[in-house]
Design a protein around this motif. Structure first.
Motif, mmCIF file in Angstrom:
data_model
loop_
_atom_site.group_PDB
_atom_site.id
_atom_site.type_symbol
_atom_site.label_atom_id
_atom_site.label_comp_id
_atom_site.label_asym_id
_atom_site.label_seq_id
_atom_site.Cartn_x
_atom_site.Cartn_y
_atom_site.Cartn_z
ATOM 1 N N ALA A 139 -16.983 -2.196 7.150
ATOM 2 C CA ALA A 139 -15.755 -2.460 8.260
ATOM 3 C C ALA A 139 -14.963 -3.835 7.762
ATOM 4 O O ALA A 139 -13.765 -3.864 7.770
ATOM 5 N N PHE A 140 -15.652 -4.852 7.323
ATOM 6 C CA PHE A 140 -15.024 -6.012 7.015
ATOM 7 C C PHE A 140 -14.072 -5.549 5.735
ATOM 8 O O PHE A 140 -12.687 -6.258 5.750
ATOM 9 N N ALA A 141 -14.354 -4.984 4.587
ATOM 10 C CA ALA A 141 -13.903 -4.726 3.413
ATOM 11 C C ALA A 141 -12.622 -3.810 3.806
ATOM 12 O O ALA A 141 -11.431 -4.234 3.501
ATOM 13 N N TRP A 142 -12.851 -2.895 4.694
ATOM 14 C CA TRP A 142 -11.582 -1.964 5.264
ATOM 15 C C TRP A 142 -10.803 -2.822 5.912
ATOM 16 O O TRP A 142 -9.498 -2.609 5.488
ATOM 17 N N ALA A 143 -11.075 -3.574 6.786
ATOM 18 C CA ALA A 143 -10.010 -4.495 7.577
ATOM 19 C C ALA A 143 -9.275 -5.290 6.724
ATOM 20 O O ALA A 143 -8.071 -5.535 7.014
#
Length: 588
Positions: free
Chosen positions: A225-229
């Protein structure tokens, strides 16, 4: 500082009991869940902002579309008014010239005073009109030749604003789609965060023996989620630069003024227009290599340039091969980005036909037909490609399908496509000896179908309409009383050189023509259909002969015949009855 301190205090209140209990794993889970909650809040804010940006861009696109529609209507109305003003201005000048000629021929005429008053009124009206339309002002009007550049006026007053608005609207729509896609991406990120929180929360409630599995799952979802965001937040939203849009507008303006259908000799001015259009598209791509419309504009300029050369006296050659190759490459780049644009698939198929890649031409024309199955010219294009590929049966089938499609729509709306196809197929028959017989048969079928549609409402000529036994051609001059009068006879293949000739007289001899049959006459000048000479008249019942005048609208004004090679065909209810060829010599 107060918020940070109070947040840290709450975190300590939650985490310290876990540490005192000797369970640092649960404390770590609480820390992770707290961080994910803060992260979710930030992502939620980003999602809201992306949605707002998407909505703003969509509203701007809608505003541009509405303003563009209003501007287009206004421009067309103004263009009509300006053309009307030009016509009235020209009429005033003609009447003024007539008055001056009359006074010069007879200075002592009895109505001299009235004519002088008329001359002053005409001159004043002409000056008044000239001051009220930009069409009669620089840079569109040449005061030495009294000629207005209609193509430049229409290109800059109608084409340029329309293209600019459409490109701006399209650019805003792309921005709206990009922000909307980003907003949806953030929603997906929030979903992943929710899953991560679920796993971490579950891990905090179970024994240490299996806690690691759920904690690891939560950590993985949180990391994704962090990488995608981060990728969403850091990726810039592409916006076409205004300067690039202006270059595409310039390309379309230049192309609108370039020579088009029927150009037999391409001069340096015409070549310069095409080159300027290509250069403007090049400049747009230099500013934004991802600008799809710039690829389409360059492809259109390259293909139009090549098409004009191929069907002119120059014919195909190394220059057209280079231009066609560029058009194919650019259209492919465009359809990769916008695969729903049928016109680009249409043009790509035609470019591939000119390049000699018949398999690709057929495939891409098929794609265009999937998007717009009611364009009869597409079936003709595929027929030409199939014929070149050796599939005569397929070509004939496509020709008949094309005519069936044309019969379902207004002939007037298809007239330009018929004329362009007529000219192109005739030229192809000259350039492709191996296919010449089939191409001429296709041309004959196309011409008969067009006439039959006009006079009988069917693509097939009526049977049993009699037979044409002879054609005799003569010239007509304008007599002093303003009527057309016989001037001389014209033999087949003869060159008419009398400058007094303004029109033609055709005598048709036929036998066994039933009542109600329509005689149609069609004329081509240097291969171009001449609508002004087209005739459809009822054959006189019981007669074996009919005489018709073939006069353009300019004949009664005394304009001389246009020089060139003439071809005439007569039809009885759409069936070809005979042909006649001659020429008109250029004035010395």
């Amino acid at each position: 500082m107060g918020l940070i301190r109070s947040g840290g205090h709450r975190f300590a209140m939650v985490a310290r009991p876990r540490l005192r209990e000797g369970d640092p794993g649960k404390a770590a889970l609480v820390v992770g869940m707290s961080l994910l909650t803060v992260f979710a809040t930030a992502v939620g804010a980003l999602q809201v902002d992306a949605s707002v940006q998407a909505s703003r861009a969509q509203r701007e696109a809608g505003r541009l579309g509405l303003e563009g529609t209003a501007r287009d209507v206004t421009a067309i109305v103004q263009l009509g008014a300006d053309y009307g003003a030009f016509r009235r201005w020209y009429e005033e000048l003609e009447r003024l010239a007539w008055v001056n000629e009359a006074l010069a021929a007879d200075p002592d005429r009895a109505d001299r005073a009235q004519l002088e008053v008329l001359a002053r009124v005409d001159a004043s009206l002409a000056d008044w009109i000239q001051q009220r339309t930009d069409l009669l002002q620089a840079p569109y009007f040449d005061p030495e030749t009294y000629i207005s550049d209609f193509a430049a006026y229409e290109a800059e007053r109608v084409t340029a604003p329309a293209v600019r608005t459409e490109e701006q609207r399209s650019a805003e729509t792309e921005v709206a789609v990009a922000w909307g896609s980003r907003a949806l991406g953030y929603v997906t990120v929030l979903t992943l965060i929710a899953i991560a929180l679920f796993f971490l929360g579950l891990a905090a409630t179970i024994g240490a023996s299996v806690r690691f599995l759920f904690a690891a799952g939560g950590g993985i979802f949180g990391t994704v989620a962090f990488a995608w965001a981060a990728s969403l937040a850091l990726a810039p939203v592409h916006r076409v630069p205004t300067a690039a849009i202006e270059q595409v507008v310039r390309a379309q303006v230049e192309l609108a003024q370039a020579p088009g259908f029927g150009t037999m000799e391409l001069d340096q001015t015409g070549r310069g227009r095409f080159a300027a259009a290509i250069a403007a598209a090049d400049a747009a791509l230099a500013l934004d290599p991802e600008y799809a419309s710039a690829y389409r504009s360059r492809a259109a300029a390259e293909l139009s340039y090549a098409d004009t050369l191929v069907f002119s006296e120059a014919g195909p050659g190394a220059e057209t091969e280079r231009l066609v190759a560029g058009a194919v490459a650019d259209y492919r780049r465009f359809v990769e980005r916008r695969g729903d644009d049928y016109a680009s698939w249409w043009n790509l198929g035609w470019a591939e036909y000119l390049a000699g890649d018949m398999a690709a031409a057929i495939a891409d024309t098929d794609r265009a037909l999937e998007l717009t199955p009611d364009q009869f010219t597409l079936y003709l294009n595929r027929a030409l490609a199939r014929l070149a590929a050796g599939d005569r049966a397929g070509a004939d089938a496509d020709l008949e399908t094309a005519l069936e499609v044309a019969a379902k729509t207004s002939l007037d709306s298809n007239q330009l496509f018929f004329d362009v196809s007529d000219f192109d197929i005739a030229r192809l028959a000259e350039q492709r000896p191996a296919e010449a017989g089939a191409l001429r048969a296709m041309l004959l079928r196309l011409r008969e179908a067009q006439v039959a549609l006009r006079v009988a409402g069917s693509t097939h000529p009526r049977e049993g309409t009699g037979r044409v036994e002879g054609l005799a051609m003569g010239t007509l001059e304008l007599s002093e009383d303003g009527a057309l009068a016989p001037l001389g006879e014209v033999a087949a293949g003869e060159a008419v050189s009398d400058p007094a000739a303004v029109a033609f007289r055709l005598r048709v001899s036929a036998a066994a023509v039933p009542a109600g049959t329509t005689l149609s006459v069609r004329v081509w000048l240097d291969g171009l259909p001449q609508a002004g000479y087209a005739l459809d008249v009822a054959w006189p019942q019981g007669s074996r002969q009919m005489v018709v005048e073939i006069a353009s609208p300019y004949a009664l004004a005394g304009f001389p015949l246009q020089p060139g090679a003439y071809e005439l065909a007569v039809y009885l209810d759409g069936a070809t009855g005979g042909t006649f060829g001659w020429s008109v010599a250029a004035p010395e």
